[in-house]
Scaffold this motif. Structure first.
Motif, PDB file in Angstrom:
ATOM      1  N   TYR A 192       0.295   2.829   5.580  1.00  0.00           N
ATOM      2  CA  TYR A 192       1.644   2.446   4.935  1.00  0.00           C
ATOM      3  C   TYR A 192       2.364   3.333   5.862  1.00  0.00           C
ATOM      4  O   TYR A 192       2.111   4.475   6.169  1.00  0.00           O
ATOM      5  CB  TYR A 192       1.538   2.389   3.617  1.00  0.00           C
ATOM      6  N   SER A 221       8.990   6.179   4.052  1.00  0.00           N
ATOM      7  CA  SER A 221      11.034   5.429   3.264  1.00  0.00           C
ATOM      8  C   SER A 221      11.554   5.961   2.815  1.00  0.00           C
ATOM      9  O   SER A 221      11.472   5.856   0.906  1.00  0.00           O
ATOM     10  CB  SER A 221      11.686   4.354   4.327  1.00  0.00           C
ATOM     11  N   VAL A 268       9.294   5.408  -1.003  1.00  0.00           N
ATOM     12  CA  VAL A 268       8.692   3.538  -0.815  1.00  0.00           C
ATOM     13  C   VAL A 268       7.802   3.325   0.422  1.00  0.00           C
ATOM     14  O   VAL A 268       7.626   4.074   1.968  1.00  0.00           O
ATOM     15  CB  VAL A 268      10.103   2.562  -0.682  1.00  0.00           C
ATOM     16  N   THR A 326       6.018   1.363   3.152  1.00  0.00           N
ATOM     17  CA  THR A 326       5.828  -0.174   3.391  1.00  0.00           C
ATOM     18  C   THR A 326       4.547  -0.683   4.427  1.00  0.00           C
ATOM     19  O   THR A 326       4.313   0.782   5.172  1.00  0.00           O
ATOM     20  CB  THR A 326       7.063  -0.199   4.365  1.00  0.00           C
ATOM     21  N   GLU A 348       3.099  -5.482   0.319  1.00  0.00           N
ATOM     22  CA  GLU A 348       3.890  -4.681   1.559  1.00  0.00           C
ATOM     23  C   GLU A 348       3.797  -4.320   1.181  1.00  0.00           C
ATOM     24  O   GLU A 348       4.274  -2.629   1.802  1.00  0.00           O
ATOM     25  CB  GLU A 348       3.626  -5.943   1.911  1.00  0.00           C
ATOM     26  N   VAL A 349       4.722  -3.672  -0.342  1.00  0.00           N
ATOM     27  CA  VAL A 349       5.159  -2.414  -0.696  1.00  0.00           C
ATOM     28  C   VAL A 349       4.880  -1.592  -1.909  1.00  0.00           C
ATOM     29  O   VAL A 349       4.897  -2.861  -3.065  1.00  0.00           O
ATOM     30  CB  VAL A 349       7.008  -3.530  -0.593  1.00  0.00           C
TER      31      VAL A 349
END
Length: 1019
Positions: free
Chosen positions: A91, A94, A106, A108, A122-123
């Protein structure tokens, strides 16, 4: 498994034959068990018994196939398994926002989803919290949680509390750092030393709906403890897959068993160089002078730092230890990590338990007496005979326990009307209670579902639970029906609105019939003897026999004996060996298994969905398929949660429900519960026993490590089945084990149906060994009780590893053959057959620590860092007192009630400077809230003992004697409170340095702790 048996009341009537039937197929897609062909109805027969025509039916025996799951190949054994670290992208971070209390970000997915063992999320959201001066929390969870899809499960606060931030967070010694190259990784550093205690550098974070993986590097020769529950050495091996998934499995070595404890302690040793810098100590540096070499170990400036790591996740897990890292894998949930900085083991344990509001339960005083149990006590008469025989041999007995023998066809909250009739209750309990003794019955975790075609099979406990919606269901809403001892059964749903209240009422109502003193919870993983809802459509066959033969049934005889039995019990061994050989010839040789042609089930993930019955990542579960010998993962709770997500908390929840029930049965009194399956925080309600061990020396050896691990988990009320559960014991093993367990908090002897009886009075040598050890234990009851009060109020441990009490000695890091009981008592047991000596280390001697022999009071002559040979003939367990300690004692009685009425005593073990200290806690021994208590402190120096008393609790027992160890250079007049003690009551051995003062009764009339006083003896 603690109980096993089958319809003892009907044993002479039923024929245990399996009826011909079709192979059962299990439809795990909906959780239902379906028959490939209709079940035959059991035949009805009439026989004449004692002149009376009697009608009965054959019992249907479930075929072994009902408890056979899919053939699965665990990840760790699969040569074709995909390594997520090599194929997953990791990952990128951000939206990072920092504050004084932590940061958020976060995460990602850094590339194409790998979907290796599930569906990539995904997040993710990252939240780091500096929660207190000693605790750091790191949470990584899916960013968009849609509860309606149940793609992942986050542990609710009401099930396992989540530690909360405190005002002291700004003073933390822990630092969180992160980096995004090549992908997101993080580290946790101890600021005061600069030591990195957790780092995922150069590894990938993998987060899927059924698979989570993260890695941390570990130093060379690391010292890791915990990650339970399993039978294992004290220090975890450096090549271990520490599977955690609650399983009903009879104590296999190094496999997952009953509990789920995702917590570890790590200890690192440092040496300060000439520039004042701390260098990590490696094992290779400690070879010279290691214990057992006979060489003196010169102490250098070693010091240790310990920290704890807890993963708040209920899913099946598999932390894998290798030479330089821990790779933590789970089959669901989130990453909810908590770091505790210690820096000592005692502080780590206290921080961990306090943060979870999980301080250990304060036990009733009676619970520290000796407990006797077995599976196979047949009726009230036999039970009373056992109690009477203990008294005839003058072996203390506090509590008699019963296994499932007492139940009516193994149904909870019932009595067998023939062997344990209700009419016999009053006479038995009047006798028991008149002698201040207690009774604890087993209660299983499954509820019999009655046969709807047989009105006489009605079972009110089921009816009431069914009416309140208190049982687990299948995904289609039908009732989930498995199988346990009574036959087809249902299972309490602790997430339902009424499940706990129903259970509480059953306990309250049953107590009106059977006046128990506590409850023993078993089978709570939760166990089921078939895969899927095998009882669906089949309950008209109830009751049915389990799908395996039981001890004592034809073809299942017990011929197993301890190692060395052929030497110590030559005559019996020859007979047993012959019988065993005969039995083996019937079974056939199995030494060389046929080559494997197994075709393993390979599960592939489906986008957007989970396969809970056969998740794509296969943990090394002891039972293989997660549904084998357990309720299936897709069994469904009232709130829609699947068993897959909460399986390992069932035992925790039934302990809570039982605790609430006993609060209603005994308002204001502390519940006494011993349970089998535990998880984080279970110790605040219950104690735990080590499960279905065997009568083998190595199980006695491992019992120490088991106890020490459960000390870390906050469950100090721990013991094992003394003398062994499975198989036959012998006099040597049982004598040694009765001695050892006398120093465990929970002290119980228990064994399996049809094995040889092993009550300690069965052998003269065992009776003598037991009485000798019990004499010490019962003398130490005030000390043990004080230790539990400390554990209950601070989170401290009761049984302690030598490494924890002496944290600056690296060579103690893996010592699991000795232990401390509190800070004062060192126990060095014999753990192997046919020896009359044992080797043990005396820690702290390099720093001036002194030790005294419990029996003689003589100062121990030993060298630092050397294993000392200690005399230990059968009947003697080496016990030592730590110099610098004051240990409160009480003259032992036959029961704890009698002991509490006897005179007090003190043993003052002076250190090299002539000092010692200690304390005592006293209350009524049973109440949750105390009207009054006593706290007595002891401080010895300069030839006198100062005693200070606080509290209003009235204890009228006098002080009978004081023994002072390490008194050299003579003794003058002995005075207590300014009054001289008659010289005839003073015995002094100047050569040994032992001063014994007796005859203090008249000087302490009205109670030893009525007020403070000074006892002096200096020349």
């Amino acid at each position: 498994m603690a109980p096993t048996s089958f319809f003892k009341r009907a044993l002479p009537l039923f024929s245990f034959q399996a009826l011909t039937h079709g192979q059962q197929s299990i439809n795990l897609a909906n959780g239902l068990g379906a028959s490939a062909s209709p079940r035959p109805s059991p035949s009805v027969n009439t026989v004449t018994i004692n002149g009376t025509p009697t009608t009965f039916r054959d019992i249907f025996t479930m075929p072994a196939s009902v408890d056979v799951g899919a053939d699965l190949l665990p990840y760790i054994d699969d040569p074709e398994a995909v390594d997520a670290q090599t194929v997953c992208p990791g990952y990128k971070a951000s939206q990072v926002e920092e504050s004084d209390h932590g940061l958020t970000a976060v995460l990602t997915l850094a590339g194409k989803p790998c979907n290796v063992y599930g569906n990539d999320v995904e997040v993710l959201n990252l939240k780091v919290e500096y929660q207190s001066a000693n605790r750091l929390a790191i949470n990584i969870s899916p960013a968009n949680i849609d509860a309606s899809k149940s793609s992942w499960y986050i542990v609710p606060e009401e099930l396992i509390p989540r530690p909360k931030g405190e005002s002291s967070a700004g003073d933390t010694d822990l630092e969180f750092d992160w980096n995004d190259e090549p992908s997101f990784w993080f580290s946790v550093t101890r600021h005061s030393t600069g030591d990195v205690i957790f780092s995922s550098e150069n590894t990938k974070l993998v987060f899927e709906d059924q698979f989570v993986e993260f890695v941390s590097h570990l130093p060379e020769d690391y010292n890791l403890y915990g990650l339970g529950e399993r039978i294992h050495d004290f220090r975890l091996n450096r090549n271990l897959s520490a599977t955690m998934y609650a399983a009903d499995a009879g104590d296999p070595i190094d496999r997952n068993i009953y509990g789920h404890q995702p917590f570890y302690l790590e200890t690192r040793y440092f040496e300060t160089d000439e520039q004042g810098r701390k260098k990590l100590v490696k094992k290779s540096q400690l070879n010279e002078g290691a214990y057992g070499t006979g060489q003196h170990h010169q102490r250098s400036s070693y010091e240790s730092y310990s920290h704890g790591v807890y993963l708040r996740n209920l899913h099946g897990q598999e932390p894998q230890l290798s030479s330089d890292r821990i790779t933590w894998r789970t089959i669901g949930g989130s990453i909810d990590l908590f770091f505790y900085d210690g820096p000592t083991q005692p502080e780590v344990t206290k921080q961990y338990l306090k943060s979870l509001d999980a301080l250990p339960a304060m036990q009733q005083y009676f619970s520290f007496g000796y407990h006797q149990c077995r599976w196979g006590y047949h009726n009230w008469t036999e039970l009373r005979e056992v109690v009477e025989t203990f008294r005839a041999f003058d072996i203390p007995l506090e509590t008699i326990w019963v296994d499932i023998d007492y139940m009516d066809q193994y149904r909870d909250f019932t009595l067998d009307p023939v062997t344990f009739p209700l009419s016999g209750v009053k006479e038995f309990f009047d006798y028991l209670h008149s002698n201040n003794q207690h009774f604890v019955p087993i209660v299983d975790s499954a509820i019999y579902i009655p046969n709807p075609q047989n009105a006489s099979d009605a079972y009110d406990t089921y009816t009431r639970g069914n009416e309140t919606g208190s049982f687990l269901n299948n995904p289609d809403g039908s009732q989930y029906i498995g199988a346990v001892w009574p036959g087809y059964t249902v299972f309490p749903d602790w997430l339902s609105a009424n499940g706990q209240a129903w259970w509480v009422k059953e306990l309250v109502d049953w107590y009106k019939e059977v006046p128990f003193s506590g409850i023993w919870i078993d089978m709570s993983e939760v166990s089921s003897f078939c895969v899927g809802s095998c009882g669906t459509g089949n309950i008209t066959m109830n009751p049915v026999h389990p799908p395996f033969s039981l001890p004592g049934e034809e073809g299942n005889k017990i011929f197993d004996f301890p190692e060395g039995f052929n030497v110590t019990n030559a005559t019996e061994a020859a007979s047993a060996s012959s019988a065993s050989s005969s039995q083996a010839s019937k079974i056939g040789a199995t030494a060389v298994p046929p080559p494997s042609t197994t075709s393993y089930l390979k599960t592939t993930q489906t986008p957007g969905t989970r396969n809970v019955n056969h998740p794509p990542f296969v943990i090394n579960n002891v039972q293989g398929d997660l549904a084998v010998h357990a309720v299936s993962p897709n069994a469904t709770h009232a709130n829609g949660v699947q068993e897959y997500d909460v399986h390992s908390i069932f035992g925790h929840q039934i302990l809570n429900a039982t605790y609430q029930g006993l609060l209603s049965v005994f308002p204001g009194k502390r519940p006494f519960i011993i349970g089998r399956s535990t998880t984080t925080g279970s110790g605040k309600w219950s104690g735990h026993w080590g499960g279905d061990n065997a009568s083998k020396w190595y199980y006695m050896y491992f019992s120490i490590s088991q106890a020490l691990h459960f000390s870390l988990f906050g469950i100090p009320m721990f013991g094992v089945d003394t003398c062994g559960f499975n198989g036959n014991t012998d006099y040597e093993l049982c004598a040694r084990w009765m001695q050892l367990s006398a120093f465990f908090p929970f002290y119980r002897n228990h064994n399996v149906l049809s094995a040889l009886s092993q009550e300690p009075y069965r052998w003269a040598s065992v009776a003598a060994s037991a009485k000798s050890a019990m004499q010490i234990r019962y003398s130490l009851l005030p000390y043990l009780y004080t230790l539990f009060y400390e554990a209950h109020t601070t989170g401290s441990t009761v049984m302690r590893a030598l490494a924890w009490e002496f944290p600056n000695e690296p060579l103690l890091a893996d010592v699991g053959t000795q232990f401390m009981l509190g800070a004062n008592i060192l126990v060095t047991p014999v753990l192997e057959p046919q020896v009359d000596t044992v080797k043990g280390v005396f820690p702290g001697i390099g720093d001036g620590q002194t030790w005294y022999d419990w029996y003689t009071g003589a100062r121990v002559d030993a060298q630092a860092g050397v294993n000392t040979s200690i005399s230990a003939p059968l009947g003697h367990i080496p016990v030592f007192l730590r110099g610098g300690s004051v240990t409160p004692l009480q003259e032992p009685g036959y029961t704890t009630t009698a002991s509490r009425k006897n005179p007090w005593g003190l043993t003052v073990a002076l250190d090299g400077e002539g000092k010692a200290s200690g304390w005592l806690y006293v209350d009524d021994g049973e109440s949750i809230e105390q009207e009054a208590t006593l706290e007595v402190s002891f401080e010895a120096r300069d030839g006198k003992l100062e005693v200070e008393v606080e509290g209003a609790y009235k204890d009228t027992n006098v002080l009978g004697n004081v023994t002072v160890l390490g008194v050299f250079g003579g003794v003058g007049d002995v005075e207590l409170g300014g009054k001289k003690v008659d010289r005839k009551n003073v015995e002094y051995d100047e050569a040994m340095g032992v001063l014994k003062i007796t005859g203090l009764n008249h000087l302490t009339k009205g109670g030893a702790w009525k007020c403070g006083f000074t006892l002096s003896w200096s020349a």
